[in-house]
Design a protein around this motif. Sequence first.
Motif, PDB file in Angstrom:
ATOM      1  N   ALA A  62     -14.609  32.282   2.321  1.00 43.18           N
ATOM      2  CA  ALA A  62     -14.482  31.563   1.049  1.00 43.18           C
ATOM      3  C   ALA A  62     -15.842  31.398   0.379  1.00 43.18           C
ATOM      4  O   ALA A  62     -15.958  31.495  -0.854  1.00 43.18           O
ATOM      5  N   ALA A  63     -16.888  31.155   1.182  1.00 37.24           N
ATOM      6  CA  ALA A  63     -18.235  30.991   0.623  1.00 37.24           C
ATOM      7  C   ALA A  63     -18.739  32.293   0.013  1.00 37.24           C
ATOM      8  O   ALA A  63     -19.326  32.306  -1.078  1.00 37.24           O
ATOM      9  N   VAL A  64     -18.515  33.416   0.698  1.00 32.79           N
ATOM     10  CA  VAL A  64     -18.944  34.719   0.174  1.00 32.79           C
ATOM     11  C   VAL A  64     -18.199  35.033  -1.127  1.00 32.79           C
ATOM     12  O   VAL A  64     -18.774  35.585  -2.078  1.00 32.79           O
ATOM     13  N   LYS A  65     -16.921  34.672  -1.201  1.00 34.41           N
ATOM     14  CA  LYS A  65     -16.135  34.932  -2.420  1.00 34.41           C
ATOM     15  C   LYS A  65     -16.699  34.199  -3.629  1.00 34.41           C
ATOM     16  O   LYS A  65     -16.510  34.634  -4.766  1.00 34.41           O
ATOM     17  N   LYS A  66     -17.389  33.066  -3.398  1.00 32.28           N
ATOM     18  CA  LYS A  66     -18.011  32.341  -4.508  1.00 32.28           C
ATOM     19  C   LYS A  66     -19.119  33.166  -5.160  1.00 32.28           C
ATOM     20  O   LYS A  66     -19.524  32.889  -6.284  1.00 32.28           O
ATOM     21  N   GLY A  67     -19.627  34.150  -4.424  1.00 32.46           N
ATOM     22  CA  GLY A  67     -20.624  35.050  -5.002  1.00 32.46           C
ATOM     23  C   GLY A  67     -22.058  34.643  -4.798  1.00 32.46           C
ATOM     24  O   GLY A  67     -22.974  35.423  -5.077  1.00 32.46           O
ATOM     25  N   TRP A  68     -22.300  33.417  -4.313  1.00 32.12           N
ATOM     26  CA  TRP A  68     -23.671  32.949  -4.139  1.00 32.12           C
ATOM     27  C   TRP A  68     -24.304  33.564  -2.896  1.00 32.12           C
ATOM     28  O   TRP A  68     -23.620  33.820  -1.904  1.00 32.12           O
ATOM     29  N   PRO A  69     -25.620  33.762  -2.908  1.00 37.88           N
ATOM     30  CA  PRO A  69     -26.317  34.046  -1.654  1.00 37.88           C
ATOM     31  C   PRO A  69     -26.097  32.888  -0.690  1.00 37.88           C
ATOM     32  O   PRO A  69     -26.114  31.722  -1.093  1.00 37.88           O
ATOM     33  N   LEU A  70     -25.894  33.190   0.584  1.00 39.05           N
ATOM     34  CA  LEU A  70     -25.667  32.152   1.589  1.00 39.05           C
ATOM     35  C   LEU A  70     -26.896  31.958   2.456  1.00 39.05           C
ATOM     36  O   LEU A  70     -27.568  32.923   2.824  1.00 39.05           O
ATOM     37  N   MET A  71     -27.161  30.705   2.786  1.00 34.55           N
ATOM     38  CA  MET A  71     -28.153  30.341   3.802  1.00 34.55           C
ATOM     39  C   MET A  71     -27.353  29.656   4.906  1.00 34.55           C
ATOM     40  O   MET A  71     -26.925  28.517   4.748  1.00 34.55           O
ATOM     41  N   ILE A  72     -27.125  30.366   6.018  1.00 36.68           N
ATOM     42  CA  ILE A  72     -26.324  29.802   7.105  1.00 36.68           C
ATOM     43  C   ILE A  72     -27.246  29.377   8.245  1.00 36.68           C
ATOM     44  O   ILE A  72     -27.918  30.203   8.848  1.00 36.68           O
ATOM     45  N   HIS A  73     -27.255  28.074   8.498  1.00 35.49           N
ATOM     46  CA  HIS A  73     -28.051  27.516   9.587  1.00 35.49           C
ATOM     47  C   HIS A  73     -27.397  27.909  10.914  1.00 35.49           C
ATOM     48  O   HIS A  73     -26.252  27.536  11.191  1.00 35.49           O
ATOM     49  N   ALA A  74     -28.110  28.680  11.743  1.00 32.16           N
ATOM     50  CA  ALA A  74     -27.628  29.034  13.078  1.00 32.16           C
ATOM     51  C   ALA A  74     -28.833  29.117  14.004  1.00 32.16           C
ATOM     52  O   ALA A  74     -29.715  29.948  13.806  1.00 32.16           O
ATOM     53  N   ASN A  75     -28.881  28.262  15.005  1.00 31.02           N
ATOM     54  CA  ASN A  75     -30.021  28.173  15.919  1.00 31.02           C
ATOM     55  C   ASN A  75     -29.753  28.829  17.265  1.00 31.02           C
ATOM     56  O   ASN A  75     -30.519  29.655  17.739  1.00 31.02           O
ATOM     57  N   GLY A  76     -28.666  28.435  17.922  1.00 27.52           N
ATOM     58  CA  GLY A  76     -28.349  28.944  19.242  1.00 27.52           C
ATOM     59  C   GLY A  76     -27.849  30.376  19.204  1.00 27.52           C
ATOM     60  O   GLY A  76     -27.335  30.842  18.187  1.00 27.52           O
ATOM     61  N   THR A  86     -15.832  23.629  22.210  1.00 26.52           N
ATOM     62  CA  THR A  86     -16.803  24.577  22.772  1.00 26.52           C
ATOM     63  C   THR A  86     -16.204  25.988  22.724  1.00 26.52           C
ATOM     64  O   THR A  86     -15.891  26.573  23.766  1.00 26.52           O
ATOM     65  N   PRO A  87     -16.037  26.533  21.520  1.00 25.67           N
ATOM     66  CA  PRO A  87     -15.363  27.832  21.392  1.00 25.67           C
ATOM     67  C   PRO A  87     -16.166  28.975  22.016  1.00 25.67           C
ATOM     68  O   PRO A  87     -17.391  29.001  21.945  1.00 25.67           O
ATOM     69  N   LYS A  88     -15.454  29.914  22.622  1.00 25.77           N
ATOM     70  CA  LYS A  88     -16.063  31.111  23.195  1.00 25.77           C
ATOM     71  C   LYS A  88     -15.875  32.320  22.273  1.00 25.77           C
ATOM     72  O   LYS A  88     -16.566  33.328  22.415  1.00 25.77           O
ATOM     73  N   THR A  89     -14.915  32.228  21.366  1.00 24.01           N
ATOM     74  CA  THR A  89     -14.681  33.293  20.383  1.00 24.01           C
ATOM     75  C   THR A  89     -14.794  32.706  18.981  1.00 24.01           C
ATOM     76  O   THR A  89     -14.713  31.483  18.800  1.00 24.01           O
ATOM     77  N   LEU A  90     -14.977  33.564  18.002  1.00 23.62           N
ATOM     78  CA  LEU A  90     -15.186  33.128  16.618  1.00 23.62           C
ATOM     79  C   LEU A  90     -14.054  32.211  16.161  1.00 23.62           C
ATOM     80  O   LEU A  90     -12.898  32.637  16.107  1.00 23.62           O
ATOM     81  N   PRO A  91     -14.344  30.953  15.812  1.00 23.81           N
ATOM     82  CA  PRO A  91     -13.282  30.064  15.325  1.00 23.81           C
ATOM     83  C   PRO A  91     -12.704  30.555  13.998  1.00 23.81           C
ATOM     84  O   PRO A  91     -13.437  31.005  13.112  1.00 23.81           O
ATOM     85  N   VAL A  92     -11.398  30.471  13.876  1.00 16.18           N
ATOM     86  CA  VAL A  92     -10.739  30.875  12.631  1.00 16.18           C
ATOM     87  C   VAL A  92     -11.268  30.029  11.470  1.00 16.18           C
ATOM     88  O   VAL A  92     -11.489  30.531  10.362  1.00 16.18           O
ATOM     89  N   LYS A  93     -11.492  28.740  11.718  1.00 16.34           N
ATOM     90  CA  LYS A  93     -11.993  27.843  10.668  1.00 16.34           C
ATOM     91  C   LYS A  93     -13.325  28.339  10.122  1.00 16.34           C
ATOM     92  O   LYS A  93     -13.554  28.331   8.901  1.00 16.34           O
ATOM     93  N   TYR A  94     -14.215  28.776  11.019  1.00 17.20           N
ATOM     94  CA  TYR A  94     -15.520  29.265  10.585  1.00 17.20           C
ATOM     95  C   TYR A  94     -15.377  30.579   9.828  1.00 17.20           C
ATOM     96  O   TYR A  94     -15.991  30.773   8.772  1.00 17.20           O
ATOM     97  N   GLN A  95     -14.561  31.468  10.345  1.00 19.35           N
ATOM     98  CA  GLN A  95     -14.344  32.756   9.681  1.00 19.35           C
ATOM     99  C   GLN A  95     -13.825  32.547   8.259  1.00 19.35           C
ATOM    100  O   GLN A  95     -14.323  33.154   7.302  1.00 19.35           O
ATOM    101  N   GLU A  96     -12.831  31.680   8.105  1.00 19.88           N
ATOM    102  CA  GLU A  96     -12.238  31.448   6.780  1.00 19.88           C
ATOM    103  C   GLU A  96     -13.219  30.747   5.849  1.00 19.88           C
ATOM    104  O   GLU A  96     -13.254  31.030   4.637  1.00 19.88           O
ATOM    105  N   PHE A  97     -14.039  29.849   6.405  1.00 18.52           N
ATOM    106  CA  PHE A  97     -15.009  29.133   5.573  1.00 18.52           C
ATOM    107  C   PHE A  97     -16.057  30.091   5.021  1.00 18.52           C
ATOM    108  O   PHE A  97     -16.376  30.061   3.819  1.00 18.52           O
ATOM    109  N   ILE A  98     -16.600  30.960   5.873  1.00 20.76           N
ATOM    110  CA  ILE A  98     -17.617  31.910   5.408  1.00 20.76           C
ATOM    111  C   ILE A  98     -17.008  32.907   4.433  1.00 20.76           C
ATOM    112  O   ILE A  98     -17.641  33.282   3.439  1.00 20.76           O
TER     113      ILE A  98
END
Length: 347
Positions: free
Chosen positions: A230-244, A216-228
Amino acid sequence: VDPALMPFKVVPGGLNQLMTLQCGDTPEEGYLDTIEAKRPMLLISASMHTAYMNTAARDLVHERTGVMVENGVLQETQIVAGILSIPARQKLAMLKIFERLDTFFATAASRGITLLYDAMMDPLSKLVLNAYFLSHPRTLRIGYAAACNNSLEALKLLPDYRPATREEARHMYQGSIKVISDGSNQGLTGYQVAPYCCETARPVGNFNLCDEGEDTPKTLPVKYQEFIHAAVKKGWPLMIHANGDQAIEFTLQAYDLALQGQSGLDKRHRIEHCSLLSKSTLETMQRLGLSPSFLIGHVGYWGYAFDKAIFEKKAHNMLDLCKSALDHELRISLHSDYSVTPLGPLR
């Protein structure tokens, strides 16, 4: 099945109560063994972020996959264990999928749809569709976001960005990458800043890319930051599912760090569902050039439950702020998230 559309109990001054489904034979509503005790039964929530099992199914899943949930409720990635445990003879029945696809595409065409965009295409689904179109006429175009299943290894296997050719765009083409940061608001797994207004095992929901030892992280997880990143570096448009609203805040922070001053409009980066917004998040999206795509059925199908039981005032002030997004010059879109809500753009 959709417990969020079933009768709920409002508890003034306390936590409201949605219908709960679980294994067990207590003679009350919601205990699945009272419906079927011997044969394994697996029900998937309409949100597709939760599944419910009777005791026979729970024990079978434990035997075949090692996954054990006492109450018979699978959430997020646990659902895969339920799917893998379906007996082979039932899986064979899935070979009738071509008949289902005939109906599906005919329904889409009858409702004026000329392009279907699949928000998470896995390799097996792509293989099935290519096989289907070998013997069936194409009545519409198909685009898709490639599934990376929140796995850095799977992400690395995806090719770097290459725009679709005109010929590919006429048939089936990859247009983006899909990332799933949290769960479903009506399924009580969207990741929130404040707890839900109703009883749930996880008061603020689920976040799917947490650092080790934290759920239940209260601050941006490092894992999420690094994953996004890496995804942006691939160059593709991203569709990130975020509801809450907490998942959306983390997503904005991750996009901000990954884009490094570039506008998200260059690749038309999106936030999928983007359900709960504030003036501050709208301003950040405007600054970053991000596009919200609203699952507008949240209003029509679950708006009453959100307002009265799940979020209360938060729903009235923050849910699917289409007009506010347009006022901030954001490029919005609407989607059905089929099969979460039915196909039908004019709805």
